[in-house]
Write a protein that holds these residues in place. Structure first.
Motif, PDB file in Angstrom:
ATOM      1  N   VAL A  60      -3.076  15.210  -3.221  1.00 31.29           N
ATOM      2  CA  VAL A  60      -3.024  15.870  -1.913  1.00 31.29           C
ATOM      3  C   VAL A  60      -1.666  16.534  -1.763  1.00 31.29           C
ATOM      4  O   VAL A  60      -0.626  15.867  -1.845  1.00 31.29           O
ATOM      5  CB  VAL A  60      -3.256  14.867  -0.769  1.00 31.29           C
ATOM      6  N   SER A  61      -1.673  17.841  -1.568  1.00 32.47           N
ATOM      7  CA  SER A  61      -0.419  18.594  -1.486  1.00 32.47           C
ATOM      8  C   SER A  61      -0.459  19.555  -0.317  1.00 32.47           C
ATOM      9  O   SER A  61      -1.514  20.097   0.021  1.00 32.47           O
ATOM     10  CB  SER A  61      -0.175  19.366  -2.788  1.00 32.47           C
ATOM     11  N   GLY A  62       0.689  19.769   0.296  1.00 30.54           N
ATOM     12  CA  GLY A  62       0.807  20.754   1.354  1.00 30.54           C
ATOM     13  C   GLY A  62       1.520  21.991   0.863  1.00 30.54           C
ATOM     14  O   GLY A  62       1.837  22.128  -0.323  1.00 30.54           O
ATOM     15  N   ILE A  63       1.788  22.903   1.788  1.00 29.67           N
ATOM     16  CA  ILE A  63       2.564  24.096   1.447  1.00 29.67           C
ATOM     17  C   ILE A  63       3.794  24.188   2.346  1.00 29.67           C
ATOM     18  O   ILE A  63       4.531  25.164   2.299  1.00 29.67           O
ATOM     19  CB  ILE A  63       1.716  25.379   1.566  1.00 29.67           C
ATOM     20  N   GLY A  64       4.000  23.181   3.175  1.00 26.23           N
ATOM     21  CA  GLY A  64       5.153  23.161   4.065  1.00 26.23           C
ATOM     22  C   GLY A  64       5.085  21.934   4.955  1.00 26.23           C
ATOM     23  O   GLY A  64       4.226  21.077   4.792  1.00 26.23           O
ATOM     24  N   ARG A  65       5.998  21.869   5.919  1.00 28.90           N
ATOM     25  CA  ARG A  65       6.028  20.727   6.821  1.00 28.90           C
ATOM     26  C   ARG A  65       5.114  20.951   8.025  1.00 28.90           C
ATOM     27  O   ARG A  65       4.721  22.078   8.319  1.00 28.90           O
ATOM     28  CB  ARG A  65       7.469  20.484   7.301  1.00 28.90           C
ATOM     29  N   GLY A  66       4.792  19.852   8.705  1.00 24.35           N
ATOM     30  CA  GLY A  66       4.034  19.958   9.945  1.00 24.35           C
ATOM     31  C   GLY A  66       2.555  20.173   9.773  1.00 24.35           C
ATOM     32  O   GLY A  66       1.874  20.566  10.722  1.00 24.35           O
ATOM     33  N   ASP A  67       2.031  19.932   8.563  1.00 25.62           N
ATOM     34  CA  ASP A  67       0.599  20.166   8.343  1.00 25.62           C
ATOM     35  C   ASP A  67      -0.246  18.932   8.645  1.00 25.62           C
ATOM     36  O   ASP A  67      -1.468  18.985   8.587  1.00 25.62           O
ATOM     37  CB  ASP A  67       0.337  20.629   6.911  1.00 25.62           C
ATOM     38  N   GLY A  68       0.391  17.798   8.932  1.00 25.53           N
ATOM     39  CA  GLY A  68      -0.363  16.593   9.249  1.00 25.53           C
ATOM     40  C   GLY A  68      -1.147  16.041   8.086  1.00 25.53           C
ATOM     41  O   GLY A  68      -2.173  15.376   8.267  1.00 25.53           O
ATOM     42  N   ARG A  69      -0.661  16.284   6.849  1.00 24.00           N
ATOM     43  CA  ARG A  69      -1.452  15.885   5.681  1.00 24.00           C
ATOM     44  C   ARG A  69      -1.582  14.377   5.549  1.00 24.00           C
ATOM     45  O   ARG A  69      -2.429  13.886   4.809  1.00 24.00           O
ATOM     46  CB  ARG A  69      -0.876  16.489   4.409  1.00 24.00           C
ATOM     47  N   LEU A 125      -4.907   9.645   4.332  1.00 23.18           N
ATOM     48  CA  LEU A 125      -5.600   8.450   4.809  1.00 23.18           C
ATOM     49  C   LEU A 125      -7.106   8.602   4.650  1.00 23.18           C
ATOM     50  O   LEU A 125      -7.801   7.682   4.184  1.00 23.18           O
ATOM     51  CB  LEU A 125      -5.236   8.207   6.274  1.00 23.18           C
ATOM     52  N   GLY A 126      -7.641   9.763   5.021  1.00 22.55           N
ATOM     53  CA  GLY A 126      -9.082   9.989   4.913  1.00 22.55           C
ATOM     54  C   GLY A 126      -9.575   9.947   3.480  1.00 22.55           C
ATOM     55  O   GLY A 126     -10.642   9.391   3.191  1.00 22.55           O
ATOM     56  N   VAL A 127      -8.810  10.519   2.561  1.00 24.97           N
ATOM     57  CA  VAL A 127      -9.204  10.498   1.148  1.00 24.97           C
ATOM     58  C   VAL A 127      -9.148   9.075   0.605  1.00 24.97           C
ATOM     59  O   VAL A 127     -10.025   8.650  -0.159  1.00 24.97           O
ATOM     60  CB  VAL A 127      -8.302  11.439   0.324  1.00 24.97           C
ATOM     61  N   MET A 128      -8.132   8.311   1.014  1.00 21.48           N
ATOM     62  CA  MET A 128      -8.046   6.916   0.565  1.00 21.48           C
ATOM     63  C   MET A 128      -9.243   6.116   1.064  1.00 21.48           C
ATOM     64  O   MET A 128      -9.814   5.300   0.319  1.00 21.48           O
ATOM     65  CB  MET A 128      -6.744   6.300   1.078  1.00 21.48           C
ATOM     66  N   GLU A 129      -9.648   6.355   2.294  1.00 24.02           N
ATOM     67  CA  GLU A 129     -10.825   5.682   2.838  1.00 24.02           C
ATOM     68  C   GLU A 129     -12.051   6.009   2.006  1.00 24.02           C
ATOM     69  O   GLU A 129     -12.868   5.135   1.673  1.00 24.02           O
ATOM     70  CB  GLU A 129     -11.039   6.115   4.284  1.00 24.02           C
ATOM     71  N   LEU A 130     -12.194   7.267   1.643  1.00 20.97           N
ATOM     72  CA  LEU A 130     -13.345   7.703   0.846  1.00 20.97           C
ATOM     73  C   LEU A 130     -13.333   7.060  -0.530  1.00 20.97           C
ATOM     74  O   LEU A 130     -14.363   6.565  -1.018  1.00 20.97           O
ATOM     75  CB  LEU A 130     -13.292   9.234   0.746  1.00 20.97           C
ATOM     76  N   LEU A 139      -1.002   2.704   3.695  1.00 24.76           N
ATOM     77  CA  LEU A 139      -2.111   2.650   2.743  1.00 24.76           C
ATOM     78  C   LEU A 139      -2.128   1.332   1.977  1.00 24.76           C
ATOM     79  O   LEU A 139      -3.197   0.758   1.730  1.00 24.76           O
ATOM     80  CB  LEU A 139      -2.016   3.825   1.765  1.00 24.76           C
ATOM     81  N   ARG A 140      -0.963   0.830   1.607  1.00 19.49           N
ATOM     82  CA  ARG A 140      -0.904  -0.447   0.893  1.00 19.49           C
ATOM     83  C   ARG A 140      -1.435  -1.594   1.747  1.00 19.49           C
ATOM     84  O   ARG A 140      -2.208  -2.438   1.273  1.00 19.49           O
ATOM     85  CB  ARG A 140       0.526  -0.761   0.472  1.00 19.49           C
ATOM     86  N   SER A 141      -1.027  -1.632   3.027  1.00 19.31           N
ATOM     87  CA  SER A 141      -1.430  -2.756   3.870  1.00 19.31           C
ATOM     88  C   SER A 141      -2.881  -2.637   4.305  1.00 19.31           C
ATOM     89  O   SER A 141      -3.625  -3.620   4.266  1.00 19.31           O
ATOM     90  CB  SER A 141      -0.520  -2.847   5.100  1.00 19.31           C
ATOM     91  N   ARG A 142      -3.314  -1.443   4.677  1.00 14.49           N
ATOM     92  CA  ARG A 142      -4.687  -1.281   5.187  1.00 14.49           C
ATOM     93  C   ARG A 142      -5.719  -1.531   4.091  1.00 14.49           C
ATOM     94  O   ARG A 142      -6.768  -2.131   4.343  1.00 14.49           O
ATOM     95  CB  ARG A 142      -4.866   0.119   5.771  1.00 14.49           C
ATOM     96  N   TYR A 143      -5.416  -1.078   2.874  1.00 14.24           N
ATOM     97  CA  TYR A 143      -6.408  -1.188   1.799  1.00 14.24           C
ATOM     98  C   TYR A 143      -6.067  -2.297   0.809  1.00 14.24           C
ATOM     99  O   TYR A 143      -6.635  -2.367  -0.270  1.00 14.24           O
ATOM    100  CB  TYR A 143      -6.550   0.170   1.105  1.00 14.24           C
ATOM    101  N   ARG A 144      -5.132  -3.153   1.212  1.00 16.81           N
ATOM    102  CA  ARG A 144      -4.815  -4.375   0.470  1.00 16.81           C
ATOM    103  C   ARG A 144      -4.535  -4.087  -1.006  1.00 16.81           C
ATOM    104  O   ARG A 144      -5.111  -4.707  -1.907  1.00 16.81           O
ATOM    105  CB  ARG A 144      -5.952  -5.386   0.616  1.00 16.81           C
TER     106      ARG A 144
END
Length: 704
Positions: free
Chosen positions: A7-16, A21-26, A52-57
């Motif tokens: 998962v990569s952005g192109i700048g700051r403020g994109d809320g990635r 989190l959504g991809v990890m859930e998937l 991510l470490r704590s939520r997905y153990r």
């Protein structure tokens, strides 16, 4: 299967972070061993990695999931060149990859780095890792034309650099522009494009962040209060009537510490449920006297009251740049982010493009993910009679934020709103349908004052006239929340009901026996628990309803339990349990189980069933090879039917506590429409799981 998603952005403020989190859930829905890799890190802490470490153990050491710090990377690049930097990061990634089935890579953050071209650097790493790239383009405060152009440019940039682009995501897009942006990008893109609208709840800071930013002292408030989202800052200096007009849901009132009138007035409005505040911040280092603070604590218990030494202007300056962030300390914001991702991203399509194949091993987390995913397929309306109970309200917020189902809360509307306000919960009761009209919604109905009460009374009186029931008596009966909720389900005004957090099992299921009744072919109502062990899911029945079923009833329970197991993805192999295996024992208790087994075989020859059989022979292959060699069920049983309630209830609780299993249920079976009971000790996650199961049962009933 693709080894990783980058998962990569192109700048700051994109809320990635919400996308990560959504991809990890998937990924965790389908794969047991998921790794996370952060190539470059700003020490000392990484809030997203920690979340991510704590939520997905994730039990992998943190050091193994990090390439190096930005400072180390800059020094290495200056000394040895870019190729050496990339080579070191690839070595770190490969070491992690060998331990995992798939890896989520969190790209660089474009913040105070010494990397000249971060987009090209991320593309290079993705290619070296062999990752699929998921670029995220931020649309906050940008026009539709700007968002469309940036997404197209980002796609060309990554593909020109040789990347395999999984999909494109435009995030934080203005709600009014979402459909236009989606239409224009979908028309011209060769990969899926998902457009996620901006949600103020995600960018809103929490009260705890306000405390950190201003150095404020917490005068009043509890942990849940500090976790509230601050949607707006209201600076109070006017008279109380004018201030009340300015307050809105989620406001943090900022006022000098000597304005006790505004403090008490705002908290009184909050306690009335209109509007529910995030809290109050007092400035100038002025602290109300203890009488005022004591009154404030009684008016709005748990609501934060903070005090800072700074004046209003420097405080406003500090607060103006404050933005929310995802972290393990704020699970509510996490649920909002996941709900937004799942509502606007086609997770099935994304899963297929990643080529994820479901693991044969089913963990508790995977099973619970599956429940929520299936419940979301079609929004059903579930009624929750205990509308003022804290755990129910907290569960309701999670269910709504994750778009699991629509909810009907029963109780006095003012009391429900006040209780939600006290807990700092946002149930969206006043929210108008808009761009997210497909999102789950909640409503409150008061059984005592509802216009439905009269028609429900007439219907109930007709159903129970053989017991001497009159319309006048029925009016009192249906004003009870359990009866009112059951009538809603019976009349098709709700699709299912979940109760029992504060009511007994009898109070929950008696109305269902009287009104909904058993389904065709079912002689009794029974229950199962889904027992989520470390590597599989077993179905236990009946551990909650029938004290001492006879052979015919036991056979019915076994057949019902097999059907429930199959509907929730567990291949049914039935073991009817006893203290004896096969022909080794005799006596009334064993004979009952033996007769029940014969009845199941007679009624449902298509089912695999064994009994009587002991628990160890049912689930442990080595024991089964000795006691029942050649049995298609022994050692592989998935549906375990107990001979009586005493055995079943004690066994499920023993396994739950001793083996650390997650027990989901009880799930009632045999009713015409879904009604499910809760343990009075149910936790919020237990309630969420049970509501999701009820929604899935309702979907299946609607299809039937």
């Amino acid at each position: 299967m693709a080894r990783s998603v980058y998962v990569s952005g192109i700048g700051r403020g994109d809320g990635r972070q919400a996308v990560e989190l959504g991809v990890m859930e998937l990924l965790t829905r389908h794969v047991d061993k998921v790794g996370i890799f952060r190539p470059l890190l700003h020490p000392p802490a990484d809030h997203v990695l920690d979340l991510l470490r704590s939520r997905y153990r994730i039990d992998i050491p943190v050091a193994d999931m990090i390439g190096m710090s930005y400072d180390e990377a800059a020094a290495l690049q200056a000394e040895a060149g870019l190729d050496e930097l990339v080579s070191r990061l690839v070595d770190r990634y490969r070491a992690l990859e060998r331990e995992c089935q798939t890896v989520l890579v969190l790209g660089t953050d474009f913040h105070e780095t010494n990397i000249p071209d971060e987009l090209a650097f991320n593309a290079r790493l993705a290619n070296e890792f062999g990752s699929l790239v998921l670029p995220v383009v931020g649309g906050h405060r940008e026009s539709a034309d700007q968002v469309v152009a940036e997404v197209r440019n980002a796609y060309r940039a990554f593909t020109d650099l040789g990347c395999s682009v999984l999909a494109m995501i435009a995030n934080r897009v203005e709600g009014r522009d979402k459909q236009d942006v989606q239409r224009r990008l979908t028309r011209t893109s060769s990969v899926p494009v998902y457009v996620i609208p901006d949600d103020p709840a995600l960018s809103a800071p929490t009260v705890a962040q306000v405390v950190d930013a201003t150095g404020a002292e917490v005068l009043l408030g509890d942990a849940s209060g500090l976790a509230r989202d601050v949607r707006r800052f209201v600076f109070g200096g006017a008279m109380l009537p004018n201030l009340l007009d300015a307050l809105s849901d989620g406001s943090l009132m900022v006022t000098p510490g000597d304005r006790a009138d505004l403090l008490i007035g705002a908290l009184a409005a909050h306690a009335a449920g209109s509007p529910p505040l995030a809290g109050v911040l007092l400035t100038l280092g002025l602290r109300p006297d203890e009488n005022v603070l004591g009154l404030a604590a009684r008016i709005a218990p748990g609501t934060p009251v903070l005090a800072t030494k700074e004046g209003s202007f420097p405080t406003a300056t500090e607060l103006s740049t404050l933005e929310g962030r995802l972290s393990s300390a704020n699970p509510r914001k996490t649920e909002t982010a996941l709900g937004l991702f799942e509502l606007h991203v086609d997770t099935t399509e994304l899963t297929n493009r990643i080529e994820l194949s479901r693991s044969e091993r089913v963990t508790p987390m995977m099973f619970q993910h599956e429940l929520l995913e299936r419940a979301r397929e079609r929004l059903m309306d579930i009624v929750l009679p205990e509308g003022t109970e804290e755990r129910i309200l907290r569960s309701a917020e999670v269910l709504l934020r994750r778009n699991v189902c629509n909810l009907t809360l029963l109780g006095d509307e003012g009391a429900v709103r006040r209780r939600a306000a006290e807990l700092g919960l946002d149930l969206g009761l006043d929210r108008e349908p808009g761009a997210a009209a497909t999102a789950a919604r909640a409503r409150v109905i008061d059984p005592v004052s509802s216009p439905l009460r009269e028609s429900f009374a007439e219907t109930y009186a007709e159903l129970r006239k053989h017991k001497g029931m009159t319309v006048e008596l029925a009016a009192d009966v249906v004003s009870d929340v359990s009866y009112f909720g059951t009538m809603m389900v019976q009349q098709g005004l709700a699709d299912g009901m979940v109760s029992g957090a504060v009511h007994s099992t009898a109070a929950t299921i008696r109305p269902a026996f009287e009104i909904i009744k058993t389904s065709p072919g079912a002689s009794i109502v029974s229950s199962v628990f889904f027992m989520c062990l470390a590597d599989r899911v077993l179905v236990y029945g009946d551990a909650a309803v029938n004290p001492d079923p006879n052979a015919e009833q036991l056979a019915d329970i076994a057949i019902q339990s097999a059907g429930t197991a199959a509907r929730f993805g567990v291949e049914p192999r039935i073991a009817l349990l006893s203290y004896s295996t096969g022909t080794s024992g005799s006596g009334p208790d064993v004979d009952k189980v033996r007769k029940a087994t014969d009845l199941v075989r007679e009624r449902r020859p298509d089912l695999l069933v064994e009994g009587p059989i002991q628990y160890d022979a049912a689930v442990e292959p080595a024991v089964a090879a000795t006691k029942l060699p050649g049995s298609p069920v022994a050692g592989r049983a998935t549906v375990l039917v107990f001979p009586d309630l005493n055995t079943g209830n004690n066994t499920y609780k023993a396994v739950q506590r001793s083996a650390g299993a997650v027990a989901v249920g009880p799930v009632l079976q045999g009713l015409r429409k879904p009604v499910n009971d809760l343990s009075r000790g149910a936790l919020v996650q237990d309630i969420v799981n049970t509501v999701a199961i009820t929604a899935i049962q309702a979907q299946q009933g609607a299809r039937a």
